[in-house]
Design a protein around this motif. Sequence first.
Motif, PDB file in Angstrom:
ATOM      1  N   PRO A  42      35.917  -3.844   3.676  1.00  0.00           N
ATOM      2  CA  PRO A  42      35.259  -4.720   2.684  1.00  0.00           C
ATOM      3  C   PRO A  42      34.641  -3.899   1.574  1.00  0.00           C
ATOM      4  O   PRO A  42      34.399  -2.707   1.717  1.00  0.00           O
ATOM      5  N   PRO A  43      34.393  -4.514   0.396  1.00  0.00           N
ATOM      6  CA  PRO A  43      33.775  -3.782  -0.717  1.00  0.00           C
ATOM      7  C   PRO A  43      32.443  -3.167  -0.307  1.00  0.00           C
ATOM      8  O   PRO A  43      31.664  -3.754   0.435  1.00  0.00           O
ATOM      9  N   THR A  44      32.209  -1.970  -0.791  1.00  0.00           N
ATOM     10  CA  THR A  44      30.958  -1.280  -0.486  1.00  0.00           C
ATOM     11  C   THR A  44      29.805  -1.970  -1.188  1.00  0.00           C
ATOM     12  O   THR A  44      29.905  -2.347  -2.356  1.00  0.00           O
ATOM     13  N   ALA A  45      28.693  -2.137  -0.496  1.00  0.00           N
ATOM     14  CA  ALA A  45      27.516  -2.773  -1.091  1.00  0.00           C
ATOM     15  C   ALA A  45      26.979  -1.926  -2.226  1.00  0.00           C
ATOM     16  O   ALA A  45      27.126  -0.704  -2.226  1.00  0.00           O
ATOM     17  N   PRO A  46      26.375  -2.555  -3.259  1.00  0.00           N
ATOM     18  CA  PRO A  46      25.797  -1.781  -4.357  1.00  0.00           C
ATOM     19  C   PRO A  46      24.810  -0.749  -3.846  1.00  0.00           C
ATOM     20  O   PRO A  46      24.030  -1.012  -2.939  1.00  0.00           O
ATOM     21  N   VAL A  47      24.824   0.411  -4.452  1.00  0.00           N
ATOM     22  CA  VAL A  47      23.926   1.491  -4.046  1.00  0.00           C
ATOM     23  C   VAL A  47      22.681   1.463  -4.915  1.00  0.00           C
ATOM     24  O   VAL A  47      22.771   1.449  -6.142  1.00  0.00           O
ATOM     25  N   GLN A  48      21.521   1.438  -4.295  1.00  0.00           N
ATOM     26  CA  GLN A  48      20.270   1.444  -5.034  1.00  0.00           C
ATOM     27  C   GLN A  48      20.038   2.811  -5.666  1.00  0.00           C
ATOM     28  O   GLN A  48      20.403   3.834  -5.105  1.00  0.00           O
ATOM     29  N   ASP A  49      19.458   2.821  -6.850  1.00  0.00           N
ATOM     30  CA  ASP A  49      19.226   4.073  -7.546  1.00  0.00           C
ATOM     31  C   ASP A  49      18.304   4.978  -6.740  1.00  0.00           C
ATOM     32  O   ASP A  49      17.442   4.511  -6.007  1.00  0.00           O
ATOM     33  N   HIS A  50      18.499   6.275  -6.896  1.00  0.00           N
ATOM     34  CA  HIS A  50      17.665   7.237  -6.187  1.00  0.00           C
ATOM     35  C   HIS A  50      16.306   7.380  -6.892  1.00  0.00           C
ATOM     36  O   HIS A  50      16.186   7.134  -8.091  1.00  0.00           O
TER      37      HIS A  50
ATOM     38  N   VAL B 150      -3.756   0.290 -23.204  1.00  0.00           N
ATOM     39  CA  VAL B 150      -4.947  -0.489 -22.871  1.00  0.00           C
ATOM     40  C   VAL B 150      -4.703  -1.242 -21.569  1.00  0.00           C
ATOM     41  O   VAL B 150      -3.574  -1.623 -21.247  1.00  0.00           O
ATOM     42  N   CYS B 151      -5.776  -1.434 -20.803  1.00  0.00           N
ATOM     43  CA  CYS B 151      -5.671  -2.206 -19.564  1.00  0.00           C
ATOM     44  C   CYS B 151      -7.001  -2.900 -19.309  1.00  0.00           C
ATOM     45  O   CYS B 151      -8.026  -2.558 -19.916  1.00  0.00           O
ATOM     46  N   ASP B 152      -6.974  -3.895 -18.407  1.00  0.00           N
ATOM     47  CA  ASP B 152      -8.208  -4.610 -18.073  1.00  0.00           C
ATOM     48  C   ASP B 152      -9.205  -3.656 -17.421  1.00  0.00           C
ATOM     49  O   ASP B 152     -10.371  -3.589 -17.808  1.00  0.00           O
ATOM     50  N   ARG B 153      -8.709  -2.925 -16.411  1.00  0.00           N
ATOM     51  CA  ARG B 153      -9.554  -1.960 -15.698  1.00  0.00           C
ATOM     52  C   ARG B 153      -8.668  -1.085 -14.815  1.00  0.00           C
ATOM     53  O   ARG B 153      -7.560  -1.482 -14.442  1.00  0.00           O
ATOM     54  N   VAL B 154      -9.157   0.095 -14.488  1.00  0.00           N
ATOM     55  CA  VAL B 154      -8.476   0.937 -13.512  1.00  0.00           C
ATOM     56  C   VAL B 154      -9.083   0.654 -12.150  1.00  0.00           C
ATOM     57  O   VAL B 154     -10.244   0.253 -12.046  1.00  0.00           O
ATOM     58  N   GLU B 155      -8.297   0.885 -11.099  1.00  0.00           N
ATOM     59  CA  GLU B 155      -8.765   0.543  -9.763  1.00  0.00           C
ATOM     60  C   GLU B 155      -8.841   1.748  -8.836  1.00  0.00           C
ATOM     61  O   GLU B 155      -9.899   2.298  -8.622  1.00  0.00           O
ATOM     62  N   GLU B 156      -7.729   2.198  -8.295  1.00  0.00           N
ATOM     63  CA  GLU B 156      -7.757   3.268  -7.310  1.00  0.00           C
ATOM     64  C   GLU B 156      -6.445   4.033  -7.358  1.00  0.00           C
ATOM     65  O   GLU B 156      -5.501   3.626  -8.036  1.00  0.00           O
ATOM     66  N   THR B 157      -6.413   5.146  -6.637  1.00  0.00           N
ATOM     67  CA  THR B 157      -5.163   5.876  -6.481  1.00  0.00           C
ATOM     68  C   THR B 157      -4.535   5.487  -5.145  1.00  0.00           C
ATOM     69  O   THR B 157      -5.233   5.175  -4.182  1.00  0.00           O
ATOM     70  N   LEU B 158      -3.217   5.514  -5.118  1.00  0.00           N
ATOM     71  CA  LEU B 158      -2.478   5.087  -3.944  1.00  0.00           C
ATOM     72  C   LEU B 158      -1.373   6.103  -3.681  1.00  0.00           C
ATOM     73  O   LEU B 158      -0.662   6.507  -4.604  1.00  0.00           O
ATOM     74  N   THR B 159      -1.245   6.542  -2.429  1.00  0.00           N
ATOM     75  CA  THR B 159      -0.172   7.448  -2.038  1.00  0.00           C
ATOM     76  C   THR B 159       0.986   6.628  -1.487  1.00  0.00           C
ATOM     77  O   THR B 159       0.797   5.808  -0.583  1.00  0.00           O
ATOM     78  N   LEU B 160       2.170   6.843  -2.057  1.00  0.00           N
ATOM     79  CA  LEU B 160       3.345   6.071  -1.677  1.00  0.00           C
ATOM     80  C   LEU B 160       4.453   6.989  -1.182  1.00  0.00           C
ATOM     81  O   LEU B 160       4.611   8.108  -1.674  1.00  0.00           O
ATOM     82  N   SER B 161       5.218   6.499  -0.238  1.00  0.00           N
ATOM     83  CA  SER B 161       6.426   7.188   0.202  1.00  0.00           C
ATOM     84  C   SER B 161       7.605   6.612  -0.575  1.00  0.00           C
ATOM     85  O   SER B 161       7.627   5.402  -0.864  1.00  0.00           O
ATOM     86  N   PRO B 162       8.579   7.425  -0.925  1.00  0.00           N
ATOM     87  CA  PRO B 162       9.708   6.930  -1.729  1.00  0.00           C
ATOM     88  C   PRO B 162      10.407   5.726  -1.114  1.00  0.00           C
ATOM     89  O   PRO B 162      10.859   4.832  -1.838  1.00  0.00           O
ATOM     90  N   GLU B 163      10.488   5.689   0.222  1.00  0.00           N
ATOM     91  CA  GLU B 163      11.222   4.597   0.864  1.00  0.00           C
ATOM     92  C   GLU B 163      10.489   3.269   0.783  1.00  0.00           C
ATOM     93  O   GLU B 163      11.075   2.214   1.062  1.00  0.00           O
ATOM     94  N   LEU B 164       9.216   3.271   0.388  1.00  0.00           N
ATOM     95  CA  LEU B 164       8.474   2.021   0.236  1.00  0.00           C
ATOM     96  C   LEU B 164       8.723   1.363  -1.111  1.00  0.00           C
ATOM     97  O   LEU B 164       8.315   0.227  -1.335  1.00  0.00           O
ATOM     98  N   VAL B 165       9.364   2.094  -2.019  1.00  0.00           N
ATOM     99  CA  VAL B 165       9.575   1.612  -3.382  1.00  0.00           C
ATOM    100  C   VAL B 165      11.003   1.110  -3.540  1.00  0.00           C
ATOM    101  O   VAL B 165      11.956   1.753  -3.094  1.00  0.00           O
ATOM    102  N   ARG B 166      11.146  -0.036  -4.153  1.00  0.00           N
ATOM    103  CA  ARG B 166      12.467  -0.526  -4.531  1.00  0.00           C
ATOM    104  C   ARG B 166      12.719  -0.057  -5.961  1.00  0.00           C
ATOM    105  O   ARG B 166      12.164  -0.592  -6.921  1.00  0.00           O
ATOM    106  N   TRP B 167      13.532   0.956  -6.094  1.00  0.00           N
ATOM    107  CA  TRP B 167      13.728   1.618  -7.382  1.00  0.00           C
ATOM    108  C   TRP B 167      14.659   0.822  -8.285  1.00  0.00           C
ATOM    109  O   TRP B 167      15.627   0.212  -7.832  1.00  0.00           O
ATOM    110  N   ARG B 168      14.368   0.880  -9.570  1.00  0.00           N
ATOM    111  CA  ARG B 168      15.178   0.165 -10.557  1.00  0.00           C
ATOM    112  C   ARG B 168      16.580   0.754 -10.607  1.00  0.00           C
ATOM    113  O   ARG B 168      16.769   1.953 -10.520  1.00  0.00           O
ATOM    114  N   SER B 169      17.542  -0.109 -10.775  1.00  0.00           N
ATOM    115  CA  SER B 169      18.924   0.339 -10.885  1.00  0.00           C
ATOM    116  C   SER B 169      19.204   0.814 -12.314  1.00  0.00           C
ATOM    117  O   SER B 169      18.530   0.411 -13.265  1.00  0.00           O
ATOM    118  N   PRO B 170      20.203   1.676 -12.500  1.00  0.00           N
ATOM    119  CA  PRO B 170      20.523   2.168 -13.851  1.00  0.00           C
ATOM    120  C   PRO B 170      20.888   1.054 -14.821  1.00  0.00           C
ATOM    121  O   PRO B 170      20.679   1.192 -16.023  1.00  0.00           O
TER     122      PRO B 170
END
Length: 233
Positions: A77-85, A179-199
């Motif tokens: 079957p056709p290969t599923a679309p690959v998410q951007d790295h 400009v922004c309403d307010r800043v909040e906090e810093t957050l540590t993220l793992s790459p696998e938690l992010v759904r990256w934008r496709s090209p």
Amino acid sequence: MNQRDDRPEARKQRITVVDEPQALTAYLDDLLQEIAEVTPRPSAPEVPPAVVKPAPAAPARALVTPIKPVPVAPPPPPTAPVQDHPPAWARKPFQCLLFRLGGVTLAIPLVKLTGILAMPRDITPMPGHSALFLGLTEHHGRKVKVVDISPHVLPPDRLAQRPPPGNLILIDEGRWGLVCDRVEETLTLSPELVRWRSPSGKRPWLSGTVIKHLCAILDADYLARSLEQGTWG
């Protein structure tokens, strides 16, 4: 015993609290529709069935064993679309600064952040420029171009709910201030938690989204480059 407050004002408040996360999740899901729009890879060409020729007739009185055709497996079957790295700065756990804009939580990688200021009182207007540009301010002897990106990153219903800007986020070595309403906090993220934008995504200012934290990560490099070239917004 506490009694539930069923006044119209109380019910409206409860509905708002419930609907707020749902609305933000729906907005982030809308941003991520472009990930599903990656052009799928072409399917493998169909392979014609193999033709097995019968063996030549055996000499008289010899026992002939019939040969069965070898079945051919169907094409895969056709290969599923690959998410951007992830980009280079996100190949391992990274930190982001969370800030609010029109009630939406956005994030910017700390490696792309130059500084954070209280919203300056003195901003020199820049006539003849896009409405995106609010003017110039000065920081450490350098001119900072103040921009408001909210009309291009917020859903229309969020624009009317914006409070007065409270902070300025500096990127591109302090050349630009968002400009922004307010800043909040810093957050540590793992790459696998992010759904990256496709090209092929329609929103190049978006690096990806984190549904778990209801935030969208901005592409600071794209913002700086397109603002400098006058091609964004």
